[in-house]
Design an enzyme around this catalytic site. Structure first.
Site, PDB file in Angstrom:
ATOM      1  N   HIS A 180      26.946 -36.328  25.999  1.00  0.00           N
ATOM      2  CA  HIS A 180      25.659 -36.708  25.747  1.00  0.00           C
ATOM      3  C   HIS A 180      24.521 -35.295  26.013  1.00  0.00           C
ATOM      4  O   HIS A 180      25.200 -34.466  26.070  1.00  0.00           O
ATOM      5  CB  HIS A 180      25.381 -37.602  26.963  1.00  0.00           C
ATOM      6  CG  HIS A 180      25.183 -37.205  28.517  1.00  0.00           C
ATOM      7  ND1 HIS A 180      26.593 -36.926  29.003  1.00  0.00           N
ATOM      8  CD2 HIS A 180      24.304 -36.835  29.430  1.00  0.00           C
ATOM      9  CE1 HIS A 180      26.465 -36.286  30.237  1.00  0.00           C
ATOM     10  NE2 HIS A 180      25.110 -36.546  30.488  1.00  0.00           N
ATOM     11  N   HIS A 189      22.239 -34.146  28.197  1.00  0.00           N
ATOM     12  CA  HIS A 189      21.937 -33.579  29.673  1.00  0.00           C
ATOM     13  C   HIS A 189      22.249 -32.069  29.083  1.00  0.00           C
ATOM     14  O   HIS A 189      23.276 -31.776  28.797  1.00  0.00           O
ATOM     15  CB  HIS A 189      22.418 -34.159  30.544  1.00  0.00           C
ATOM     16  CG  HIS A 189      21.644 -35.239  30.884  1.00  0.00           C
ATOM     17  ND1 HIS A 189      22.164 -36.459  31.671  1.00  0.00           N
ATOM     18  CD2 HIS A 189      20.134 -35.450  30.971  1.00  0.00           C
ATOM     19  CE1 HIS A 189      21.056 -37.138  32.110  1.00  0.00           C
ATOM     20  NE2 HIS A 189      19.900 -36.661  31.357  1.00  0.00           N
ATOM     21  N   ASP A 224      23.464 -30.069  31.403  1.00  0.00           N
ATOM     22  CA  ASP A 224      24.713 -29.800  31.950  1.00  0.00           C
ATOM     23  C   ASP A 224      26.143 -30.118  31.333  1.00  0.00           C
ATOM     24  O   ASP A 224      27.058 -29.924  31.518  1.00  0.00           O
ATOM     25  CB  ASP A 224      24.777 -30.173  33.501  1.00  0.00           C
ATOM     26  CG  ASP A 224      24.552 -31.661  33.689  1.00  0.00           C
ATOM     27  OD1 ASP A 224      24.085 -32.185  32.834  1.00  0.00           O
ATOM     28  OD2 ASP A 224      25.113 -32.271  34.506  1.00  0.00           O
ATOM     29  N   HIS A 225      25.943 -30.796  30.060  1.00  0.00           N
ATOM     30  CA  HIS A 225      26.773 -31.061  29.254  1.00  0.00           C
ATOM     31  C   HIS A 225      26.723 -30.534  27.691  1.00  0.00           C
ATOM     32  O   HIS A 225      27.557 -30.511  26.928  1.00  0.00           O
ATOM     33  CB  HIS A 225      26.928 -32.463  29.132  1.00  0.00           C
ATOM     34  CG  HIS A 225      27.133 -33.382  30.211  1.00  0.00           C
ATOM     35  ND1 HIS A 225      28.363 -33.686  30.569  1.00  0.00           N
ATOM     36  CD2 HIS A 225      26.607 -33.445  31.489  1.00  0.00           C
ATOM     37  CE1 HIS A 225      28.515 -34.313  31.819  1.00  0.00           C
ATOM     38  NE2 HIS A 225      27.276 -34.229  32.491  1.00  0.00           N
ATOM     39  N   HIS A 244      24.964 -44.171  30.220  1.00  0.00           N
ATOM     40  CA  HIS A 244      24.214 -43.270  31.126  1.00  0.00           C
ATOM     41  C   HIS A 244      22.796 -42.720  30.771  1.00  0.00           C
ATOM     42  O   HIS A 244      21.897 -42.845  31.400  1.00  0.00           O
ATOM     43  CB  HIS A 244      25.167 -42.051  31.351  1.00  0.00           C
ATOM     44  CG  HIS A 244      24.824 -40.721  32.135  1.00  0.00           C
ATOM     45  ND1 HIS A 244      24.349 -40.892  33.422  1.00  0.00           N
ATOM     46  CD2 HIS A 244      24.268 -39.593  31.534  1.00  0.00           C
ATOM     47  CE1 HIS A 244      23.967 -39.411  33.614  1.00  0.00           C
ATOM     48  NE2 HIS A 244      23.969 -38.757  32.542  1.00  0.00           N
ATOM     49  N   ASP A 254      29.265 -38.318  31.601  1.00  0.00           N
ATOM     50  CA  ASP A 254      28.699 -39.152  32.954  1.00  0.00           C
ATOM     51  C   ASP A 254      28.421 -40.492  32.529  1.00  0.00           C
ATOM     52  O   ASP A 254      28.207 -40.885  31.352  1.00  0.00           O
ATOM     53  CB  ASP A 254      27.155 -38.619  33.256  1.00  0.00           C
ATOM     54  CG  ASP A 254      27.204 -37.138  33.525  1.00  0.00           C
ATOM     55  OD1 ASP A 254      28.264 -36.755  34.201  1.00  0.00           O
ATOM     56  OD2 ASP A 254      26.128 -36.550  33.658  1.00  0.00           O
ATOM     57  N   GLU A 281      34.257 -38.302  35.711  1.00  0.00           N
ATOM     58  CA  GLU A 281      33.033 -37.759  36.602  1.00  0.00           C
ATOM     59  C   GLU A 281      33.039 -38.511  37.925  1.00  0.00           C
ATOM     60  O   GLU A 281      33.694 -39.689  38.109  1.00  0.00           O
ATOM     61  CB  GLU A 281      31.763 -37.952  36.075  1.00  0.00           C
ATOM     62  CG  GLU A 281      31.254 -39.517  36.025  1.00  0.00           C
ATOM     63  CD  GLU A 281      29.826 -39.621  36.848  1.00  0.00           C
ATOM     64  OE1 GLU A 281      29.629 -38.843  37.761  1.00  0.00           O
ATOM     65  OE2 GLU A 281      29.020 -40.162  36.330  1.00  0.00           O
ATOM     66  N   HIS A 322      33.026 -33.070  37.954  1.00  0.00           N
ATOM     67  CA  HIS A 322      31.491 -33.178  38.022  1.00  0.00           C
ATOM     68  C   HIS A 322      31.244 -33.851  39.332  1.00  0.00           C
ATOM     69  O   HIS A 322      30.712 -35.128  39.368  1.00  0.00           O
ATOM     70  CB  HIS A 322      31.231 -34.288  37.087  1.00  0.00           C
ATOM     71  CG  HIS A 322      29.772 -34.159  36.742  1.00  0.00           C
ATOM     72  ND1 HIS A 322      28.650 -34.739  37.534  1.00  0.00           N
ATOM     73  CD2 HIS A 322      28.798 -33.390  35.723  1.00  0.00           C
ATOM     74  CE1 HIS A 322      27.640 -34.593  36.951  1.00  0.00           C
ATOM     75  NE2 HIS A 322      27.479 -33.941  35.808  1.00  0.00           N
TER      76      HIS A 322
HETATM   77 ZN   LIG Z   1      24.068 -36.679  32.609  1.00  0.00          ZN
END
Ligand SMILES: [Zn+2]
Length: 548
Positions: free
Chosen positions: A65, A67, A69-70, A154, A175, A200, A413
């Site tokens: 996705h 975000h 942090d991904h 998510h 996530d 996660e 995670h």
């Molecule tokens: Zn996320």
């Protein structure tokens, strides 16, 4: 099967997991850490290959996705480290990730730190390489290898990925959230029985109260602050929870006829909302059709006004959504410094706050003499940590693991103590071996093993239908009435109770044997590859594999 954790190992941030199986190597996510400004910001790709040459090391990268942090290290990996292989993501991830990366790049320019960076033009060049996936669609990745994306619930377009090579498979959750909200349905993934589930575990020890209760107490805190003339700062990622919270505030404002202005600081939020409107088909029916008896909310947000810096010291109540989401720089930090000393004001933290950020220090209750940008601040305003996060809680994680039914699980995670709790729980309550490697660790996971059997084309055509009959009947728990109502015939219903038991034990062999019997096939002959299987002995034999 070997797993190398480059990020999010006993930590939340820079998700990046490399899995080698079936003679191929794949990377799931390529994220950055929001809590670091040094070399720990991005995954240490030299662990993959000290001399580079990543295109020959990694067969494909999958992004779950948008975000940061991904996906935050992806432009660095493709444009600076020189990975030129395929990168897969869904349409919304492809549309919205560049906005997130550009916004982050601006923060990076102001606070470069000492870590590795990518240039702004790398974002477009990197995203141009993306190959697109739809949910519930199976794509051929390379020879004997395919991937299916399922909804993760998510953020818009977030995917749970099921990757298969030959007879082995891996599920990577990214996530996920099992509870539906205003604009997304909950995670939707079935009984995939992979060799490994990489899952996660952000909220591995929390069991949340009901969504209605959580939203009620959050809106009460916001209402109390603005009713007493205070200002409310909501630090957010520009996309994701922000849209869900805007829908929540929009509903509350309409119900209570509040006239207090709502601002959004990020110009990119305007663009993001435009994308959300374009990608409305990826949202849940509730956003598309609107709640019963009311107009469809869509992602119009007509009530929301753009933030101007001169509004910072303007008297009177207001609500401001500002990026970044953990007060690590930019507008949210500037506004926090101005508003935190006033006890009438409120800071509402709606998402997980990563260790090392100012948001985390506030969440942990630090208030007096807070050192921010070499100055000390006394935080006199109220701080409300809201659990409206789009991650599954402990119950949701266990539910998903049980649903997917892997041979082994590996947690990422999450925080070490919470992961240890969940790892024990998965092992003790579901009997599934569970790993929780740290960053840089390699784990060897034994495959569940597959036994090739010869079977006829007729059996292959009939078997899925008969297995379906059994599964439907087993949903009735063996009850004839319920089973019949679920669509099973009498014979299937009588086998339903047994099938339910086999499913619980994960005994596919028994299920298939029963299905073959129901299909009226000679199981011994079929398994042995004899030409007498079924009524048409001349059917061409086909190779098929059943995991046992
Ligand atoms: Zn996320």
């Amino acid at each position: 099967m070997r797993v190398l954790v480059l990020g999010a190992g006993q930590d939340v941030g820079k998700s990046c997991v490399v899995v080698r199986f079936g003679g191929k190597t794949f990377m799931f996510d390529c994220g950055m850490h929001l809590g670091y400004q040094d070399e720990r910001r991005f995954p240490d790709f030299s662990l993959l290959s000290p001399s580079g040459g990543f295109t020959s090391v990694i067969d494909a990268v999958f992004i779950s996705h948008f975000h940061l942090d991904h996906v935050g290290a992806l432009p660095y990996f493709t444009e600076v480290c020189g990975y030129h292989g395929p990168v897969y993501m869904t349409h919304p991830t492809r549309a919205i990730a560049p906005l997130m990366l550009e916004d982050y790049h601006k923060v990076l320019l102001n606070r470069p730190g000492s870590g590795p960076v990518f240039a702004r033009q790398h974002i477009g060049a990197c995203m141009a390489k993306a190959q697109l996936m739809d949910l519930q669609e199976t794509l051929q990745v390379c020879e004997d290898c395919e991937v299916t994306a399922y909804s993760a619930g998510h953020v818009l377009g977030a995917a749970i990925l099921h990757l298969r090579v030959g007879g082995e498979s891996v599920v990577y959750t990214g996530d996920f959230n099992t509870v539906p909200d205003r604009h997304l349905a909950g995670a939707c993934v079935g009984w995939l029985r992979p060799d490994l589930l990489i899952c996660e575990s952000t909220y591995a020890t929390s069991v949340r109260e009901s969504k209605v209760a959580r939203e009620g107490s959050m809106m009460a805190a916001v209402h109390q602050a603005v009713a007493s003339g205070g200002k409310v700062l909501i630090p957010v990622f520009a996309v994701g929870r922000a849209q869900e919270l805007l829908l929540l505030l929009d509903e509350f404002w309409e119900r209570t006829q509040l006239q207090v202005p709502i601002y959004f600081s990020a110009p990119m939020a305007v663009r993001a909302n435009q994308y959300y409107r374009l990608l409305l088909n990826w949202a849940s029916g509730r956003v598309k059709q609107g709640p019963p008896g009311r107009r469809a909310a869509g992602f119009g947000f007509s009530r929301v006004l753009p933030w101007q810096p001169e509004l910072l010291h303007q008297p009177g109540p207001c609500v401001l959504f500002a990026t970044p989401g953990m007060l690590q720089g930019g507008t949210s930090l500037e506004v926090f410094k101005a508003w935190a000393p006033d006890p009438k004001n409120l800071v509402l933290l709606p998402s997980y706050q990563v260790a090392g950020t100012l948001g985390r220090r506030l969440m942990l209750g630090q208030r007096k003499g807070l050192l921010v940008d070499k100055a000390t601040i006394d935080v006199n305003c109220k701080v409300f940590y809201a659990t409206v996060s789009a991650h599954a809680d402990a119950k949701g994680i266990l539910q998903l693991v049980q649903q997917v039914a892997p041979a082994a699980a590996l947690l990422v995670h999450g925080e070490p103590d919470k992961m240890a709790f969940m790892s024990n729980k998965i092992h003790s309550s579901l009997g599934i071996k569970c790993f929780m490697p740290a960053i840089g660790d390699e784990v060897e996971v034994s495959s569940s093993g597959c036994t090739p059997v010869q079977t006829s084309a007729q059996l292959l055509r009939k078997l899925p239908m008969t297995v379906q009959q059994l599964l439907r009947a087993s949903e009735g728990g063996g009850s004839v009435a319920q089973g019949a109502a679920a669509g099973g015939d009498e014979q299937a219903v009588s086998a339903g109770a047994a099938a339910a038991g086999w499913m619980q034990q994960g005994d596919v062999g028994q299920l298939v044997q029963a299905a073959m019997k129901l299909a009226g096939l000679n199981t011994a002959a079929a398994a042995a590859g004899g030409g007498s299987a079924g009524s048409n002995a001349q059917q061409q034999q086909q190779q098929h594999q059943w995991c046992q």
